[in-house]
Design an enzyme around this catalytic site. Structure first.
Site: not given
Ligand SMILES: *Cc1c(COP(=O)(O)O)cnc(C)c1O
Length: 325
Positions: A54, A307
């Site tokens: 992110k 991720s």
């Protein structure tokens, strides 16, 4: 300047803008998943400084603010990876960040964001109420809201992962990517499909509240009920007024599949026991889909995006010792 039209060029611009703040993560072969038919590689976004990808989108969005906007600061409503991405990107760019959270958020999560240099404002009895408080703060201060996925600069930032995949695995024919709001897979798919329409892009969501999958089936954004899941970073809706990611996913994502809580737990266990990797649930869905056969044919040369690694330690221990779901 903030992006309004998303192209491969926007992703290259993002790469230049975020290079000082973001790691170029390794793509490593996963021998435990590789067979005679499929060579499988893992993209280790777990190695970003905040433990998830992110930071890429947040850094690109914040770097693209005007000087006046930078002076007003930025705002995020998030207890998790997005909040951490905004906090760290803002601090590295010398910009003030304020992260809004509800009163339900555990102290450990508050501290993890405060430690990155952000102001934390606690208010409201739910995420929605925290959002209302954030809107009021923005009206007062002129600070800029950083969206977790539905923003062209954020999507372009996440898309830089796609550029790295092409460079490190030029013969890639399949990418398997966790899917929630769709910023991650949207950016990656845009990059990969710009190189070749033949590269298959597969999104993986959890069965419990897969907002994008249900929305694509319905042909328009639909609300979902929030359910507790091991893949907590994949929770939440795509926004009923979704502007970018719904269309990106519709145009560029070839398949979307769902994994159960048991399959996610098995994915986390496999990553730890066979590859010595600590994954949060939301990051284990790609491995889960391959080992369970939900994706029966991962192609000849496949990359699975891992991720993030921000998992609660007690949850992790329960799962890998087999006492989880
Ligand atoms: C946010 C997040 C995702 C999903 O990204 P979207 O852009 O919302 O689809 C996947 N994994 C982790 C660890 C995340 O934090």
């Amino acid at each position: 300047m903030t992006e309004t039209v998303l192209t491969l060029a926007s992703i290259y611009r993002a790469r230049r803008a975020i290079a000082p703040f973001v790691r170029r993560t390794p793509l490593v072969p996963a021998l435990s998943l590789t067979s005679a038919k499929s060579e499988i590689h893992l993209k280790l976004e777990t190695l970003q400084d905040i433990g998830s990808f992110k930071i890429r989108g947040a850094a690109n969005r914040i770097a693209s603010l005007t000087e006046a906007e930078k002076r007003s600061g930025v705002v995020a409503v998030s207890t998790g990876n997005h909040g951490r991405g905004v906090a760290l990107a803002a601090s590295r760019l010398g910009i003030e960040a304020t992260v809004f959270m509800s009163t339900l958020v555990p102290e450990a999560k508050v501290r993890r964001i405060r430690d990155l240099g952000a102001n934390v404002r606690i208010g409201g009895a739910s995420q929605d109420e925290a959002e209302v408080e954030a809107e009021a703060f923005i009206r007062e201060t002129g600070a800029v809201m950083i969206h977790p996925f539905d923003d062209p600069s954020v999507i372009a930032g996440q898309g830089t992962i796609g550029l790295e995949l092409i460079e490190d695995l030029p013969e890639i024919d399949t990418a398997i990517v966790p899917l929630s709001g769709g910023g991650l897979i949207g950016g990656i798919a845009l990059a990969l499909k710009s190189v070749s329409r033949d590269i298959r892009v597969i999104g993986v969501s959890m069965e419990r509240g897969p907002a994008m999958v249900l929305s694509q089936r319905a042909g328009k954004p639909v609300p979902v009920e929030e359910e507790k899941s091991l893949a907590d970073s994949l929770g939440g809706g795509i926004g009923l007024a979704n502007r970018y990611t719904f269309d990106l996913v519709k145009r560029h994502v070839d398949e979307m599949v769902l994994v159960s809580e048991e399959q996610i737990a098995a994915g986390m266990r496999h990553a730890f026991r066979e590859e010595q990797l600590v994954l949060e649930g939301g990051a284990a869905v790609g491995i889960a889909a391959v080992i369970s056969g939900v994706v029966p044919d991962p192609g000849k040369r496949c990359a699975i995006v891992l991720s993030g690694r921000n998992v609660d330690p007690d949850t992790f221990i329960e799962v890998v010792t087999g006492h989880g779901p």
